[in-house]
Design a protein around this motif. Structure first.
Motif, PDB file in Angstrom:
ATOM      1  N   ARG A 135      60.357  57.499  20.923  1.00  0.00           N
ATOM      2  CA  ARG A 135      60.101  58.559  21.577  1.00  0.00           C
ATOM      3  C   ARG A 135      61.803  59.624  21.195  1.00  0.00           C
ATOM      4  NH1 ARG A 135      60.696  59.112  28.107  1.00  0.00           N
ATOM      5  NH2 ARG A 135      61.458  56.621  27.449  1.00  0.00           N
ATOM      6  N   TYR A 136      62.181  58.800  20.578  1.00  0.00           N
ATOM      7  CA  TYR A 136      63.307  59.457  19.892  1.00  0.00           C
ATOM      8  C   TYR A 136      63.721  59.520  18.518  1.00  0.00           C
ATOM      9  CZ  TYR A 136      67.230  59.337  23.445  1.00  0.00           C
ATOM     10  OH  TYR A 136      67.799  59.320  24.314  1.00  0.00           O
ATOM     11  N   VAL A 137      62.488  58.565  17.942  1.00  0.00           N
ATOM     12  CA  VAL A 137      62.244  58.624  16.250  1.00  0.00           C
ATOM     13  C   VAL A 137      61.340  59.479  16.074  1.00  0.00           C
ATOM     14  CG1 VAL A 137      61.050  57.390  15.109  1.00  0.00           C
ATOM     15  CG2 VAL A 137      62.694  56.351  15.775  1.00  0.00           C
ATOM     16  N   SER A 138      60.402  60.117  17.307  1.00  0.00           N
ATOM     17  CA  SER A 138      59.546  61.395  17.385  1.00  0.00           C
ATOM     18  C   SER A 138      60.281  62.317  17.074  1.00  0.00           C
ATOM     19  CB  SER A 138      58.380  61.146  18.101  1.00  0.00           C
ATOM     20  OG  SER A 138      58.898  61.346  19.063  1.00  0.00           O
ATOM     21  N   GLU A 139      61.578  62.542  17.133  1.00  0.00           N
ATOM     22  CA  GLU A 139      62.069  64.240  17.743  1.00  0.00           C
ATOM     23  C   GLU A 139      63.392  63.592  16.061  1.00  0.00           C
ATOM     24  OE1 GLU A 139      63.144  64.270  21.695  1.00  0.00           O
ATOM     25  OE2 GLU A 139      61.286  65.463  21.799  1.00  0.00           O
ATOM     26  N   GLY A 140      63.334  63.161  16.027  1.00  0.00           N
ATOM     27  CA  GLY A 140      64.260  62.734  14.359  1.00  0.00           C
ATOM     28  C   GLY A 140      65.485  62.695  14.863  1.00  0.00           C
ATOM     29  N   LEU A 141      65.196  61.347  16.779  1.00  0.00           N
ATOM     30  CA  LEU A 141      66.952  61.048  16.484  1.00  0.00           C
ATOM     31  C   LEU A 141      66.585  59.434  16.206  1.00  0.00           C
ATOM     32  CD1 LEU A 141      67.080  63.257  19.897  1.00  0.00           C
ATOM     33  CD2 LEU A 141      67.878  63.609  17.732  1.00  0.00           C
ATOM     34  N   MET A 142      67.615  59.010  16.796  1.00  0.00           N
ATOM     35  CA  MET A 142      68.015  57.348  16.638  1.00  0.00           C
ATOM     36  C   MET A 142      68.651  57.173  18.187  1.00  0.00           C
ATOM     37  SD  MET A 142      66.326  56.137  14.029  1.00  0.00           S
ATOM     38  CE  MET A 142      67.101  54.654  13.501  1.00  0.00           C
ATOM     39  N   ILE A 143      67.841  55.932  18.620  1.00  0.00           N
ATOM     40  CA  ILE A 143      69.311  55.491  19.926  1.00  0.00           C
ATOM     41  C   ILE A 143      69.546  54.073  19.851  1.00  0.00           C
ATOM     42  CG2 ILE A 143      67.366  54.710  20.927  1.00  0.00           C
ATOM     43  CD1 ILE A 143      68.426  55.127  23.639  1.00  0.00           C
ATOM     44  N   GLY A 144      70.816  53.434  19.560  1.00  0.00           N
ATOM     45  CA  GLY A 144      71.401  52.711  19.522  1.00  0.00           C
ATOM     46  C   GLY A 144      71.671  51.620  20.183  1.00  0.00           C
ATOM     47  N   GLU A 145      71.479  50.313  20.424  1.00  0.00           N
ATOM     48  CA  GLU A 145      72.356  49.229  21.432  1.00  0.00           C
ATOM     49  C   GLU A 145      73.210  48.839  21.030  1.00  0.00           C
ATOM     50  OE1 GLU A 145      69.147  46.776  19.962  1.00  0.00           O
ATOM     51  OE2 GLU A 145      70.268  48.995  20.276  1.00  0.00           O
ATOM     52  N   PHE A 146      73.972  48.798  22.498  1.00  0.00           N
ATOM     53  CA  PHE A 146      75.925  48.358  22.221  1.00  0.00           C
ATOM     54  C   PHE A 146      76.173  47.522  23.616  1.00  0.00           C
ATOM     55  CE2 PHE A 146      75.591  51.555  18.626  1.00  0.00           C
ATOM     56  CZ  PHE A 146      76.498  50.757  17.092  1.00  0.00           C
ATOM     57  N   TYR A 147      76.706  46.442  23.476  1.00  0.00           N
ATOM     58  CA  TYR A 147      77.225  45.113  23.908  1.00  0.00           C
ATOM     59  C   TYR A 147      78.130  44.209  24.083  1.00  0.00           C
ATOM     60  CZ  TYR A 147      72.056  43.290  23.802  1.00  0.00           C
ATOM     61  OH  TYR A 147      71.561  42.768  23.407  1.00  0.00           O
ATOM     62  N   GLY A 189      54.292  54.048  13.630  1.00  0.00           N
ATOM     63  CA  GLY A 189      54.250  55.278  14.043  1.00  0.00           C
ATOM     64  C   GLY A 189      55.607  55.413  14.172  1.00  0.00           C
ATOM     65  N   GLN A 190      56.965  54.483  14.073  1.00  0.00           N
ATOM     66  CA  GLN A 190      58.393  54.751  13.846  1.00  0.00           C
ATOM     67  C   GLN A 190      58.110  55.468  12.053  1.00  0.00           C
ATOM     68  OE1 GLN A 190      60.561  51.746  15.582  1.00  0.00           O
ATOM     69  NE2 GLN A 190      60.165  52.660  17.774  1.00  0.00           N
ATOM     70  N   PHE A 191      57.545  54.914  11.495  1.00  0.00           N
ATOM     71  CA  PHE A 191      57.702  54.646  10.084  1.00  0.00           C
ATOM     72  C   PHE A 191      56.580  56.161   9.484  1.00  0.00           C
ATOM     73  CE2 PHE A 191      55.894  54.355   5.651  1.00  0.00           C
ATOM     74  CZ  PHE A 191      56.553  54.301   5.069  1.00  0.00           C
ATOM     75  N   ALA A 192      56.039  56.899  10.797  1.00  0.00           N
ATOM     76  CA  ALA A 192      55.345  57.688   9.998  1.00  0.00           C
ATOM     77  C   ALA A 192      56.881  58.589  10.091  1.00  0.00           C
ATOM     78  CB  ALA A 192      53.518  57.772  10.733  1.00  0.00           C
ATOM     79  N   ALA A 193      56.971  59.392  11.252  1.00  0.00           N
ATOM     80  CA  ALA A 193      57.727  59.903  11.632  1.00  0.00           C
ATOM     81  C   ALA A 193      59.234  59.935  10.800  1.00  0.00           C
ATOM     82  CB  ALA A 193      58.462  59.574  13.379  1.00  0.00           C
ATOM     83  N   TYR A 194      59.526  58.844  10.649  1.00  0.00           N
ATOM     84  CA  TYR A 194      60.639  59.154   8.984  1.00  0.00           C
ATOM     85  C   TYR A 194      59.551  59.367   7.913  1.00  0.00           C
ATOM     86  CZ  TYR A 194      63.321  57.411   5.375  1.00  0.00           C
ATOM     87  OH  TYR A 194      63.832  56.954   4.619  1.00  0.00           O
ATOM     88  N   LEU A 195      58.004  59.713   7.773  1.00  0.00           N
ATOM     89  CA  LEU A 195      57.949  60.262   6.161  1.00  0.00           C
ATOM     90  C   LEU A 195      57.992  61.382   6.700  1.00  0.00           C
ATOM     91  CD1 LEU A 195      55.254  57.980   5.092  1.00  0.00           C
ATOM     92  CD2 LEU A 195      57.003  57.876   4.142  1.00  0.00           C
ATOM     93  N   GLU A 196      57.692  62.014   7.350  1.00  0.00           N
ATOM     94  CA  GLU A 196      57.655  63.452   8.267  1.00  0.00           C
ATOM     95  C   GLU A 196      58.887  64.603   7.163  1.00  0.00           C
ATOM     96  OE1 GLU A 196      56.967  64.938  11.691  1.00  0.00           O
ATOM     97  OE2 GLU A 196      54.874  63.040  12.194  1.00  0.00           O
ATOM     98  N   ARG A 197      59.859  63.353   7.781  1.00  0.00           N
ATOM     99  CA  ARG A 197      61.036  63.990   7.634  1.00  0.00           C
ATOM    100  C   ARG A 197      61.898  63.822   6.415  1.00  0.00           C
ATOM    101  NH1 ARG A 197      60.277  63.772  12.567  1.00  0.00           N
ATOM    102  NH2 ARG A 197      61.322  64.903  13.627  1.00  0.00           N
ATOM    103  N   PHE A 198      61.973  61.962   5.725  1.00  0.00           N
ATOM    104  CA  PHE A 198      62.382  62.021   4.494  1.00  0.00           C
ATOM    105  C   PHE A 198      61.432  61.456   3.805  1.00  0.00           C
ATOM    106  CE2 PHE A 198      65.372  61.075   8.483  1.00  0.00           C
ATOM    107  CZ  PHE A 198      65.917  62.568   8.070  1.00  0.00           C
ATOM    108  N   GLY A 199      59.980  61.027   3.891  1.00  0.00           N
ATOM    109  CA  GLY A 199      58.945  61.001   2.695  1.00  0.00           C
ATOM    110  C   GLY A 199      59.021  61.420   1.440  1.00  0.00           C
TER     111      GLY A 199
END
Length: 225
Positions: A135-147, A189-199
């Motif tokens: 969902r984040y990637v589809s909106e041009g965002l990234m979410i990272g996990e840290f612990y 799906g995530q790669f397609a969202a990347y291509l929309e912006r940077f492909g």
């Protein structure tokens, strides 16, 4: 300190607020300050095991310097679904935030801390990140996990390095950038969202690989007309 107009109970703490008297700062000042120190001493610096030159995170220093490094706190011990719901609210707010004049949006980040989570933090944080990433990637965002641990994900330039360790469990929100390709290539799906912006303009060092993955998924790197 910023307050979400859509939900006044949701606040973002800036580094300048860490000596203030807001309830969250009084209760969680130690982990909040710990994360700022971690950001300055780990994210903003080179690491011998990173496998490339430069700081661990190329954007953290500017984010801190320009005042676009924001901290949220979720008290208590949510499960993965509850943590994901919390991040949905921060995602919506992140998209409404405006960076100061002259500061690119790529330097804006929100780190949502879960300081009360017990040893099972990894399970909660990983479940939330897995649920949210597409969902984040589809909106041009990234979410990272840290612990603490750290998470078992390998570094991009050194497979033996585990770069996502932090002293406090957290989920980090930021804008997608062109060099995020390796994090997105394995999900169509995530790669397609990347291509929309940077492909049509990936980094030169990644261009051939991006085109090869696009062909694999039957996608085009040409901009839409």
């Amino acid at each position: 300190m910023l307050t979400d107009p859509a939900d006044p109970s949701r606040v973002l703490i800036e580094t300048a607020d860490l000596d203030g008297d807001h309830d969250l700062v009084r209760r969680y000042g130690v982990p909040l300050k710990e994360i700022v120190v971690w950001a300055r001493e780990y994210l903003c610096r080179p690491h011998a095991d990173l496998g490339r030159k430069g700081p661990v995170c190329p954007y953290a220093q500017t984010s801190l310097d320009r005042g676009t490094f924001y901290l949220g706190v979720r008290p208590g011990t949510p499960d993965g679904a509850e943590a994901a719901e919390v991040l949905d609210g921060y995602r919506d707010w992140f998209l409404r935030l405006v960076s100061p004049p002259g500061v690119s949006a790529q330097y804006r980040t929100i780190l949502v801390l879960f300081p009360d989570l017990p040893e099972a933090a990894a399970e909660v944080i990983d479940a939330a990140q897995d649920a949210l990433k597409s969902r984040y990637v589809s909106e041009g965002l990234m979410i990272g996990e840290f612990y603490p641990g750290p998470p078992p994900k390998a570094g991009l330039w050194n497979p033996g390095f585990r770069p996502l360790g932090s002293p406090v469990p957290l989920l980090a929100i930021r804008h997608m950038v062109a060099t995020d390709f390796p994090f997105l290539r394995d999900d169509p799906g995530q790669f397609a969202a990347y291509l929309e912006r940077f492909g049509h303009r990936p980094p030169a060092a990644l261009r051939e690989e991006v085109q090869a993955v696009a062909r694999h998924y039957g996608l085009t790197t040409e901009p839409a007309t």
